[in-house]
Design a protein around this motif. Structure first.
Motif, PDB file in Angstrom:
ATOM      1  N   ALA A 212      34.938  -9.433 -20.442  1.00 39.04           N
ATOM      2  CA  ALA A 212      34.435  -7.789 -19.699  1.00 39.04           C
ATOM      3  C   ALA A 212      34.872  -6.574 -20.271  1.00 39.04           C
ATOM      4  O   ALA A 212      34.744  -5.637 -20.941  1.00 39.04           O
TER       5      ALA A 212
ATOM      6  N   ALA B  63      32.769  -4.173 -21.764  1.00 39.21           N
ATOM      7  CA  ALA B  63      31.167  -4.083 -21.286  1.00 39.21           C
ATOM      8  C   ALA B  63      30.746  -4.223 -20.336  1.00 39.21           C
ATOM      9  O   ALA B  63      29.637  -3.354 -19.353  1.00 39.21           O
ATOM     10  N   HIS B  64      32.526  -3.417 -19.021  1.00 39.43           N
ATOM     11  CA  HIS B  64      31.577  -2.688 -17.829  1.00 39.43           C
ATOM     12  C   HIS B  64      31.244  -1.863 -18.285  1.00 39.43           C
ATOM     13  O   HIS B  64      31.035  -0.672 -18.827  1.00 39.43           O
TER      14      HIS B  64
END
Length: 187
Positions: free
Chosen positions: A68, A73-74
């Protein structure tokens, strides 16, 4: 630096895929145990799905954190961030990477503390599955250590780019994926 970032991204992607496979196997294990409970002649058969799926999920999540982070993607709240000039966004990106590296390192440190405590105590689960708890905890701690290593590496890359004035490269590598709201959107 790009080759190193590419290697980290690829390794993190594979660790996340392995985590996904563990979650899929967990679902299959639970399904098999439920089916076995309802078949005649299988009374008392257990696959220990409760313990195994909890440990597998913890490891999958820990290894997934690195992917992530590497793939940006956080979740970020970027309403004001997107309105700032590039130098401000790049500085905030570097600060965010430093904060993530610090948090991930603390998580890994404490995870290994849990493992060492379990080893010292000879801890075992409160179930019929007689496995030293340090084993699944060690896999979980290894996942958090991988996350910390990726975070520290990406923070170092961000700092180098900030120090060398490569703000656009820093923002592309560590910034929010979408540009979110812009000043034009507010007009």
């Amino acid at each position: 630096m790009r080759a190193l970032e590419g290697w980290v991204a690829a390794a993190s992607r594979w660790s996340a895929r392995l985590g996904g496979a563990v979650i899929l196997l967990s679902a299959l294990l639970v399904t098999a145990e439920v089916v076995l409970r309802n078949l005649p002649g299988t009374r008392g058969v257990t696959l220990h799905s409760f313990d195994l799926t909890h440990w597998g999920f913890a490891a999958a999540v820990a290894f997934g954190f690195a992917h992530a982070l590497a793939s940006r993607a956080h979740i970020r709240i970027d309403v004001l961030y997107a309105l700032g000039p590039l130098w401000l966004r790049a500085g905030l990106d570097a600060l965010a990477m430093l904060a993530m590296a610090a948090m991930a390192s603390v998580m890994a440190w404490h995870a290994w503390g849990v493992v060492l405590t379990s080893l010292r105590l000879g801890a075992r689960p409160n179930s019929t599955l007689d496995v030293p708890l340090a084993l699944p905890q060690g896999i979980w701690a290894a996942g958090l250590t991988w996350f910390a290593a990726v975070a520290v590496l990406l923070a170092a890359v961000a700092l180098v780019r900030l120090a060398t004035g490569r703000l656009d490269a820093l923002h592309r590598a560590a910034g929010a994926q979408g540009e979110g709201m812009t000043a034009e959107d507010l007009r």
